[in-house]
Design a protein around this motif. Structure first.
Motif, PDB file in Angstrom:
ATOM      1  N   GLU A   1      -3.186  -6.024  -9.648  1.00  0.00           N
ATOM      2  CA  GLU A   1      -4.450  -5.354  -9.349  1.00  0.00           C
ATOM      3  C   GLU A   1      -4.184  -4.157  -8.440  1.00  0.00           C
ATOM      4  N   TYR A   2      -4.883  -3.066  -8.696  1.00  0.00           N
ATOM      5  CA  TYR A   2      -4.794  -1.907  -7.799  1.00  0.00           C
ATOM      6  C   TYR A   2      -6.169  -1.604  -7.218  1.00  0.00           C
ATOM      7  N   VAL A   3      -6.162  -1.023  -6.022  1.00  0.00           N
ATOM      8  CA  VAL A   3      -7.410  -0.662  -5.366  1.00  0.00           C
ATOM      9  C   VAL A   3      -7.213   0.668  -4.635  1.00  0.00           C
ATOM     10  N   THR A   4      -8.182   1.569  -4.791  1.00  0.00           N
ATOM     11  CA  THR A   4      -8.136   2.873  -4.123  1.00  0.00           C
ATOM     12  C   THR A   4      -9.467   3.107  -3.427  1.00  0.00           C
ATOM     13  N   LYS A   5      -9.600   4.283  -2.865  1.00  0.00           N
ATOM     14  CA  LYS A   5     -10.841   4.658  -2.183  1.00  0.00           C
ATOM     15  C   LYS A   5     -12.042   4.592  -3.131  1.00  0.00           C
ATOM     16  N   ASP A   6     -11.821   4.943  -4.390  1.00  0.00           N
ATOM     17  CA  ASP A   6     -12.933   5.101  -5.336  1.00  0.00           C
ATOM     18  C   ASP A   6     -13.050   4.014  -6.396  1.00  0.00           C
ATOM     19  N   LYS A   7     -11.944   3.286  -6.651  1.00  0.00           N
ATOM     20  CA  LYS A   7     -12.015   2.332  -7.772  1.00  0.00           C
ATOM     21  C   LYS A   7     -10.959   1.246  -7.628  1.00  0.00           C
ATOM     22  N   SER A   8     -11.094   0.268  -8.504  1.00  0.00           N
ATOM     23  CA  SER A   8     -10.091  -0.783  -8.589  1.00  0.00           C
ATOM     24  C   SER A   8      -9.935  -1.172 -10.057  1.00  0.00           C
TER      25      SER A   8
ATOM     26  N   VAL B   1       0.861  -1.174   0.000  1.00  0.00           N
ATOM     27  CA  VAL B   1       0.000   0.000   0.000  1.00  0.00           C
ATOM     28  C   VAL B   1       0.903   1.230   0.000  1.00  0.00           C
ATOM     29  N   VAL B   2       0.699   2.092  -0.987  1.00  0.00           N
ATOM     30  CA  VAL B   2       1.449   3.345  -1.076  1.00  0.00           C
ATOM     31  C   VAL B   2       0.591   4.462  -0.492  1.00  0.00           C
ATOM     32  N   PHE B   3       1.173   5.223   0.417  1.00  0.00           N
ATOM     33  CA  PHE B   3       0.476   6.334   1.076  1.00  0.00           C
ATOM     34  C   PHE B   3       1.079   7.670   0.640  1.00  0.00           C
ATOM     35  N   GLY B   4       0.286   8.718   0.794  1.00  0.00           N
ATOM     36  CA  GLY B   4       0.793  10.070   0.562  1.00  0.00           C
ATOM     37  C   GLY B   4       0.987  10.427  -0.891  1.00  0.00           C
ATOM     38  N   THR B   5       0.133   9.867  -1.765  1.00  0.00           N
ATOM     39  CA  THR B   5       0.281  10.146  -3.187  1.00  0.00           C
ATOM     40  C   THR B   5      -1.094  10.231  -3.843  1.00  0.00           C
TER      41      THR B   5
ATOM     42  N   TYR C   1       4.061  -2.739   3.839  1.00  0.00           N
ATOM     43  CA  TYR C   1       3.965  -4.122   3.358  1.00  0.00           C
ATOM     44  C   TYR C   1       2.908  -4.833   4.187  1.00  0.00           C
ATOM     45  N   ILE C   2       1.863  -5.322   3.523  1.00  0.00           N
ATOM     46  CA  ILE C   2       0.644  -5.719   4.211  1.00  0.00           C
ATOM     47  C   ILE C   2       0.319  -7.196   3.970  1.00  0.00           C
TER      48      ILE C   2
ATOM     49  N   GLU D   1      -7.064  -3.812   1.302  1.00  0.00           N
ATOM     50  CA  GLU D   1      -8.203  -3.026   0.815  1.00  0.00           C
ATOM     51  C   GLU D   1      -8.644  -1.987   1.841  1.00  0.00           C
ATOM     52  N   LYS D   2      -8.594  -2.354   3.112  1.00  0.00           N
ATOM     53  CA  LYS D   2      -8.985  -1.420   4.179  1.00  0.00           C
ATOM     54  C   LYS D   2      -8.049  -0.209   4.205  1.00  0.00           C
ATOM     55  N   LEU D   3      -6.740  -0.465   4.144  1.00  0.00           N
ATOM     56  CA  LEU D   3      -5.778   0.625   4.201  1.00  0.00           C
ATOM     57  C   LEU D   3      -5.801   1.467   2.927  1.00  0.00           C
ATOM     58  N   ALA D   4      -6.129   0.835   1.799  1.00  0.00           N
ATOM     59  CA  ALA D   4      -6.177   1.562   0.521  1.00  0.00           C
ATOM     60  C   ALA D   4      -7.440   2.401   0.382  1.00  0.00           C
ATOM     61  N   SER D   5      -8.374   2.273   1.313  1.00  0.00           N
ATOM     62  CA  SER D   5      -9.624   3.036   1.236  1.00  0.00           C
ATOM     63  C   SER D   5      -9.480   4.445   1.793  1.00  0.00           C
ATOM     64  N   GLY D   6      -8.291   4.765   2.325  1.00  0.00           N
ATOM     65  CA  GLY D   6      -8.061   6.117   2.828  1.00  0.00           C
ATOM     66  C   GLY D   6      -7.717   7.078   1.706  1.00  0.00           C
ATOM     67  N   ASP D   7      -7.691   8.369   2.026  1.00  0.00           N
ATOM     68  CA  ASP D   7      -7.281   9.365   1.043  1.00  0.00           C
ATOM     69  C   ASP D   7      -5.805   9.189   0.702  1.00  0.00           C
ATOM     70  N   LYS D   8      -5.456   9.463  -0.526  1.00  0.00           N
ATOM     71  CA  LYS D   8      -4.062   9.428  -0.978  1.00  0.00           C
ATOM     72  C   LYS D   8      -3.399   8.084  -0.688  1.00  0.00           C
ATOM     73  N   ALA D   9      -4.104   7.001  -1.015  1.00  0.00           N
ATOM     74  CA  ALA D   9      -3.554   5.657  -0.812  1.00  0.00           C
ATOM     75  C   ALA D   9      -3.915   4.763  -1.994  1.00  0.00           C
ATOM     76  N   VAL D  10      -2.992   3.878  -2.344  1.00  0.00           N
ATOM     77  CA  VAL D  10      -3.218   2.888  -3.398  1.00  0.00           C
ATOM     78  C   VAL D  10      -2.700   1.538  -2.910  1.00  0.00           C
ATOM     79  N   GLY D  11      -3.556   0.516  -2.999  1.00  0.00           N
ATOM     80  CA  GLY D  11      -3.131  -0.830  -2.643  1.00  0.00           C
ATOM     81  C   GLY D  11      -2.857  -1.656  -3.890  1.00  0.00           C
ATOM     82  N   PHE D  12      -1.889  -2.555  -3.800  1.00  0.00           N
ATOM     83  CA  PHE D  12      -1.544  -3.434  -4.924  1.00  0.00           C
ATOM     84  C   PHE D  12      -1.645  -4.891  -4.488  1.00  0.00           C
ATOM     85  N   ILE D  13      -2.366  -5.685  -5.283  1.00  0.00           N
ATOM     86  CA  ILE D  13      -2.621  -7.093  -4.995  1.00  0.00           C
ATOM     87  C   ILE D  13      -2.166  -7.910  -6.205  1.00  0.00           C
TER      88      ILE D  13
END
Length: 424
Positions: A317-324, A286-290, A359-360, A367-379
């Motif tokens: 796969e990527y997942v964000t607050k608004d889309k995947s 999960v990348v934060f601050g971007t 690293y998650i 997915e939970k952590l990627a649901s925040g603002d300025k975050a992207v999760g990678f699966i």
């Protein structure tokens, strides 16, 4: 002093030895042990609520939680470490009991109902090399981040005991080492349910005759030139820090002290990679601050510009607050999707210092952590465990944080301890 170092090192060549293992005096009390044992310090690093719950559950009871520094709080090490070291000395004076020259066989019942088997003993750090391309009996499975070692060495240098979450893998398809242990001949050590959905653990001390059989069976796995006998599964940086600390103090010791000093060894659990209960889980990112859209666009452009590699296409796969969605790398830079992704992220983070990565373990947490603002999760798809030993032998190491052995709550709990400074 460690008895095993004097008794066995001349006859046991596989670098895994009995140890002077410390257990609480109340090891036979399941309720007290439930509060004693706590999960590995490198878990739930972005979920402080787990550690808050553990703290409340333990309360004022003696607990391994008071002897470790969760990595969530690594930035507070200077403040927290003196109290941890004070507790270590306090527990040595009344809580912990030493079991000389011991090996422990344990069974961990996971949340899936499967049972993972292991052996607790001490590894000789003289047999371990974490540098890439090492040919030692004990090797790292992933790239070691050197800047992560000094703060951990600083913590270890002031500690009187170690509590291991290091899990070492052996490649024993014939199941000759751990599986033949006669459970009905063990001297009971502990048997209790772990806190916070950690499953159940049951263990016993193996006899001296069984220790010899285990050693001989390990030596039977040492085939070929420069055999890889032990591959670090979990706790790579903990073992690297133990090695660095040993190398730091070694020049000040006499030849006799170098043979028997307790800091020469590291307590760990060895597990057969062919254990049916051992499952490899990918470690996601999960990348934060971007800005999510900007990061995904940059990653897409990067993937399209890669030269032909001859490696089969990979999906991430990527997942964000608004889309995947999914990004396809037609020409991956690594045999593993995690390596392809990590190469991109290393460059991205260097160019965007405001961003950070964690690293998650587990899709749900990612997915939970990627649901925040300025975050992207990678699966992404993980590696097969049968690929581990051949890959380490061939390539030297995997990309860092490639795999995890099970979900977070199935990780190793701190139960046993061991002196790393000579008793006064």
């Amino acid at each position: 002093m460690e008895h095993h170092s004097e008794r066995n090192t001349d006859t046991m060549k596989n670098c895994f030895y009995p140890a002077d293992i410390l257990l609480p005096s109340f090891a036979s009390d399941p309720e007290k042990m439930r509060k004693w044992a706590c999960i590995a310090c490198d878990q739930y690093t972005s979920e402080p609520e787990y550690w808050i719950r553990a703290d409340k559950l333990v309360g004022d009871a003696p607990s391994a939680l008071r002897l470790i520094l969760p990595e969530l709080y690594l930035g507070e090490a200077a403040v927290r470490t003196p109290e941890i070291n004070r507790r270590m000395d306090e527990y040595l004076d009344g809580v912990l009991v030493e079991h000389k020259s011991s090996m422990i066989y344990l069974e961990r019942r996971l949340n899936s109902g499967k049972v993972r088997r292991g052996l607790i003993g001490a590894l000789d750090l003289e047999c371990y090399d974490y540098t890439r391309g090492a040919t030692s009996l004990i090797r790292a499975t992933e790239g070691t981040v050197l800047e992560r070692i000094p703060p951990r060495v600083a913590i270890r240098s002031g500690a009187s005991v170690e509590l291991p979450h290091i899990m070492i893998l052996i490649d024993d398809p014939g199941k000759t080492v751990i599986e033949p242990v006669a459970k009905d001949k063990l001297t009971p050590a502990y048997d209790f349910t772990l806190m916070l959905s950690g499953g159940h653990v049951k263990a016993g001390f193996v006899s001296e005759d069984e220790q010899v059989r285990i050693s001989e069976s390990l030596e039977g796995l040492m085939v070929g030139e420069n055999p890889l006998l032990f591959a670090v599964g979990d706790g790579n940086h903990s073992l690297a820090s133990a090695k660095a600390f040993w190398e730091q103090i070694k020049p000040s010791l006499s030849d006799d002290e170098k043979k028997s000093h307790p800091a020469r060894y590291a307590l760990c659990e060895i597990v057969n990679i062919h254990d049916d209960a051992l499952e490899f889980e990918p470690i996601y990112r999960v990348v934060f601050g971007t800005g999510p859209d900007e990061l995904i666009a940059e990653m897409n452009s990067y993937s399209k510009a890669l030269p032909e590699s001859g490696i089969a296409a990979q999906e991430i796969e990527y997942v964000t607050k608004d889309k995947s969605g999914k990004l396809v790398f037609a020409n991956p830079t690594s045999l593993l999707p995690v390596g392809t992704l990590q190469t991109f992220l290393d460059g991205y983070l260097k160019a965007h210092p405001e961003a950070s990565v964690d690293y998650i373990h587990g899709v749900e947490s990612t997915e939970k952590l990627a649901s925040g603002d300025k975050a992207v999760g990678f699966i992404f798809r993980g590696m097969e465990k049968s690929d581990l030993f051949p890959t380490v032998v061939r390539d030297g190491a995997l990309p860092r944080k490639t795999f995890s052995m099970g979900e977070a709550n199935d990780k190793r709990f701190y139960i046993e301890a061991r002196r790393i400074k000579p008793a006064k």
